[in-house]
Write an enzyme that holds these catalytic residues in place. Structure first.
Site, PDB file in Angstrom:
ATOM      1  N   CYS A 128     -50.959 -45.955   0.240  1.00 46.78           N
ATOM      2  CA  CYS A 128     -50.457 -44.591   0.459  1.00 46.78           C
ATOM      3  C   CYS A 128     -51.403 -43.743   1.320  1.00 46.78           C
ATOM      4  O   CYS A 128     -50.961 -42.991   2.192  1.00 46.78           O
ATOM      5  CB  CYS A 128     -50.199 -43.911  -0.880  1.00 46.78           C
ATOM      6  SG  CYS A 128     -51.379 -44.344  -2.171  1.00 46.78           S
ATOM      7  N   HIS A 179     -51.289 -36.856  -1.009  1.00 41.87           N
ATOM      8  CA  HIS A 179     -52.677 -37.208  -0.714  1.00 41.87           C
ATOM      9  C   HIS A 179     -53.166 -36.339   0.451  1.00 41.87           C
ATOM     10  O   HIS A 179     -52.510 -36.243   1.493  1.00 41.87           O
ATOM     11  CB  HIS A 179     -52.797 -38.688  -0.353  1.00 41.87           C
ATOM     12  CG  HIS A 179     -52.650 -39.612  -1.526  1.00 41.87           C
ATOM     13  ND1 HIS A 179     -52.592 -39.164  -2.826  1.00 41.87           N
ATOM     14  CD2 HIS A 179     -52.587 -40.970  -1.585  1.00 41.87           C
ATOM     15  CE1 HIS A 179     -52.489 -40.215  -3.638  1.00 41.87           C
ATOM     16  NE2 HIS A 179     -52.478 -41.314  -2.916  1.00 41.87           N
TER      17      HIS A 179
HETATM   18  N1  LIG Z   1     -48.264 -44.593  -6.817  1.00 43.84           N
HETATM   19  C1  LIG Z   1     -48.421 -44.579  -5.486  1.00 43.84           C
HETATM   20  O1  LIG Z   1     -48.531 -43.503  -4.867  1.00 43.84           O
HETATM   21  C2  LIG Z   1     -48.456 -45.864  -4.704  1.00 43.84           C
HETATM   22  C3  LIG Z   1     -48.469 -45.772  -3.321  1.00 43.84           C
HETATM   23  C4  LIG Z   1     -48.469 -46.924  -2.544  1.00 43.84           C
HETATM   24  C5  LIG Z   1     -48.445 -48.154  -3.174  1.00 43.84           C
HETATM   25  N2  LIG Z   1     -48.441 -48.251  -4.524  1.00 43.84           N
HETATM   26  C6  LIG Z   1     -48.368 -49.591  -5.126  1.00 43.84           C
HETATM   27  O2  LIG Z   1     -47.051 -49.753  -5.617  1.00 43.84           O
HETATM   28  C7  LIG Z   1     -47.063 -50.572  -6.776  1.00 43.84           C
HETATM   29  C8  LIG Z   1     -46.445 -49.808  -7.933  1.00 43.84           C
HETATM   30  O3  LIG Z   1     -47.242 -48.677  -8.224  1.00 43.84           O
HETATM   31  P1  LIG Z   1     -46.876 -47.576  -9.300  1.00 43.84           P
HETATM   32  O4  LIG Z   1     -47.841 -46.498  -9.101  1.00 43.84           O
HETATM   33  O5  LIG Z   1     -45.427 -47.283  -9.246  1.00 43.84           O
HETATM   34  O6  LIG Z   1     -47.185 -48.382 -10.683  1.00 43.84           O
HETATM   35  P2  LIG Z   1     -46.680 -48.079 -12.171  1.00 43.84           P
HETATM   36  O7  LIG Z   1     -46.269 -46.656 -12.324  1.00 43.84           O
HETATM   37  O8  LIG Z   1     -47.726 -48.616 -13.064  1.00 43.84           O
HETATM   38  O9  LIG Z   1     -45.351 -48.989 -12.323  1.00 43.84           O
HETATM   39  C9  LIG Z   1     -45.369 -50.376 -12.386  1.00 43.84           C
HETATM   40  C10 LIG Z   1     -43.974 -50.919 -12.693  1.00 43.84           C
HETATM   41  O10 LIG Z   1     -43.982 -52.353 -12.664  1.00 43.84           O
HETATM   42  C11 LIG Z   1     -43.248 -52.863 -13.758  1.00 43.84           C
HETATM   43  N3  LIG Z   1     -43.795 -54.202 -14.112  1.00 43.84           N
HETATM   44  C12 LIG Z   1     -45.053 -54.505 -14.473  1.00 43.84           C
HETATM   45  N4  LIG Z   1     -45.181 -55.846 -14.607  1.00 43.84           N
HETATM   46  C13 LIG Z   1     -43.968 -56.393 -14.314  1.00 43.84           C
HETATM   47  C14 LIG Z   1     -43.452 -57.718 -14.274  1.00 43.84           C
HETATM   48  N5  LIG Z   1     -44.223 -58.760 -14.587  1.00 43.84           N
HETATM   49  N6  LIG Z   1     -42.159 -57.907 -13.925  1.00 43.84           N
HETATM   50  C15 LIG Z   1     -41.358 -56.869 -13.625  1.00 43.84           C
HETATM   51  N7  LIG Z   1     -41.796 -55.557 -13.656  1.00 43.84           N
HETATM   52  C16 LIG Z   1     -43.075 -55.342 -13.993  1.00 43.84           C
HETATM   53  C17 LIG Z   1     -43.375 -51.823 -14.841  1.00 43.84           C
HETATM   54  O11 LIG Z   1     -42.192 -51.886 -15.615  1.00 43.84           O
HETATM   55  P3  LIG Z   1     -42.124 -52.128 -17.186  1.00 43.84           P
HETATM   56  O12 LIG Z   1     -42.538 -50.858 -17.850  1.00 43.84           O
HETATM   57  O13 LIG Z   1     -40.696 -52.465 -17.389  1.00 43.84           O
HETATM   58  O14 LIG Z   1     -43.021 -53.290 -17.498  1.00 43.84           O
HETATM   59  C18 LIG Z   1     -43.406 -50.513 -14.033  1.00 43.84           C
HETATM   60  O15 LIG Z   1     -42.083 -50.079 -13.780  1.00 43.84           O
HETATM   61  C19 LIG Z   1     -48.520 -50.964  -7.011  1.00 43.84           C
HETATM   62  O16 LIG Z   1     -48.757 -52.213  -6.418  1.00 43.84           O
HETATM   63  C20 LIG Z   1     -49.279 -49.860  -6.302  1.00 43.84           C
HETATM   64  O17 LIG Z   1     -50.559 -50.249  -5.911  1.00 43.84           O
HETATM   65  C21 LIG Z   1     -48.436 -47.124  -5.316  1.00 43.84           C
END
Ligand SMILES: NC(=O)c1ccc[n+]([C@@H]2O[C@H](COP(=O)([O-])OP(=O)(O)OC[C@H]3O[C@@H](n4cnc5c(N)ncnc54)[C@H](OP(=O)(O)O)[C@@H]3O)[C@@H](O)[C@H]2O)c1
Length: 343
Positions: free
Chosen positions: A142, A235
């Site tokens: 991001c 950000h």
């Molecule tokens: N937040 C940001 O601004 C941002 C920006 C760019 C990139 N990213 C990247 O995007 C990705 C997601 O980030 P986030 O911030 O959204 O994370 P998050 O809020 O922790 O969400 C993670 C999600 O993944 C699911 N999950 C975990 N293990 C799983 C599995 N084995 N199979 C299927 N679903 C699974 C969880 O669902 P359950 O509750 O159902 O397990 C949850 O919905 C990460 O790789 C992060 O580095 C984030």
């Protein structure tokens, strides 16, 4: 119109929710499958802790979250899975013929994975040329996306010798539930594990040059300090660059103002009309006021100061981390693939 069915992996997370919001009413894609792990088997509205200001989109509320293994996963998949978990799953899906648009870091720097910002390096999709079956297209971290968008016009017009960036990153960037309230309230945290490495390396690929079947890194020294600030979304980055050639203030501002993606990108449903908004007011941009410009797809630049040497340039930039820096970036990549005939 036959919309393309798509799945969101990690649909309940901070990024997954943005996917759901962007895809629920999308003109080309139809939200057909929500995938989760702990949440599998439950209805979306029951389990999601919606972080947006509005309501959960009506079309998603009653959808059941499925496990990844459930049959009938659509060919087109948007991945918002946690880093580490994402890599092997995405490789397996691509191997099985799926077209994967990922937000996770795991495959971003793989030689055969395009790391694309449509306004900046759409030609990098050329890495997919001649490939049969599935593949992975990544969008950057991001912070790196916001930075690369702000740097691209400068790189093109003047060249970049060096970049120093200090970030103040939003809470939603840490996912849900993210940073404990007792740590971040009334505070700034001076370290985000793994972040500086990504901000220093990923723009080398995005701003690099496609040479046949590989990307030549841009080779710009980037020095990053990444901090977490008590801001919900957006950000904020303080940047100091050394331009390779001398420029005037008017030339620098024109480079940002006139920056546009190529015509094929400008017409995409999720593309901002103007990727970079230049703010002249001395107290802008601000996360709370400016993060949702153009639906969160525009990057703001302001506080522009050019040294007497015409090469030392300081500015701040800001962008929505969950939309421009994540889900919106992925959806825009998928739209570009659609008009290129890759979907
Ligand atoms: N937040 C940001 O601004 C941002 C920006 C760019 C990139 N990213 C990247 O995007 C990705 C997601 O980030 P986030 O911030 O959204 O994370 P998050 O809020 O922790 O969400 C993670 C999600 O993944 C699911 N999950 C975990 N293990 C799983 C599995 N084995 N199979 C299927 N679903 C699974 C969880 O669902 P359950 O509750 O159902 O397990 C949850 O919905 C990460 O790789 C992060 O580095 C984030």
């Amino acid at each position: 119109l036959n919309r393309i069915p798509v799945a969101v992996l990690g649909a309940t997370g901070a990024v997954g929710q943005r996917f759901v919001a962007l895809l629920a009413e999308h003109p080309w894609f139809r939200l057909a499958r929500l995938v989760g792990d702990d949440s599998a088997g439950r209805s979306y509205a029951d389990v999601v802790r919606w972080m947006g200001d509005g309501a959960v989109p009506a079309s998603a509320q009653a959808m059941r979250i499925e496990a990844l293994e459930a049959p009938g996963l659509p060919e087109v998949v948007f991945s918002a899975l946690p880093a580490g978990v994402a890599g092997p799953i995405e490789s397996r899906l691509a191997g099985a013929g799926h077209k994967v648009f990922t937000n996770a870091r795991d495959h971003r720097m793989d030689a055969d994975v395009p790391l694309v910002i449509p306004e900046v390096n759409p030609d990098h999709l050329g890495l997919l040329e001649g490939r049969k079956g599935g593949w992975i297209v990544a969008n950057g971290n991001c912070t790196a996306i916001v930075l690369a968008l702000a740097l691209a016009p400068l790189q093109r017009a003047f060249g970049l010798d060096e970049v120093h960036v200090t970030t103040m990153q939003a809470l939603s960037g840490a996912g849900y539930p993210g940073v404990p309230a007792v740590d971040i309230t009334d505070n700034v945290l001076p370290f985000i594990r793994g972040e500086e490495e990504k901000v220093e390396s990923e723009p080398q690929k995005t701003l690099g040059r496609l040479a046949g079947d590989r990307v030549e890194p841009a080779g710009i020294p980037i020095h990053a300090t990444c901090t977490r600030a008590n801001v919900r979304e957006g950000h904020f980055e303080s940047v100091h660059v050394k331009l390779a050639r001398k420029a005037s203030m008017d030339e620098v501002k024109a480079a940002w103002r006139e920056f546009r993606g190529p015509p094929e990108v400008q017409g995409l449903p999720t593309a901002p009309k103007q990727p970079i908004h230049l703010h002249e007011a001395e107290d802008r941009p601000q996360p709370r006021r400016d993060r949702w410009l153009e639906g969160g797809m525009a990057v703001s630049v302001g506080r522009v100061r050019l040294g007497a040497d015409g090469r030392s340039l300081r500015f701040v930039c800001l962008g929505s981390n969950t939309v421009r820096g994540a889900a919106g970036a992925s959806v825009l990549n998928a739209e570009l693939c659609k008009v290129r005939g890759l979907l």
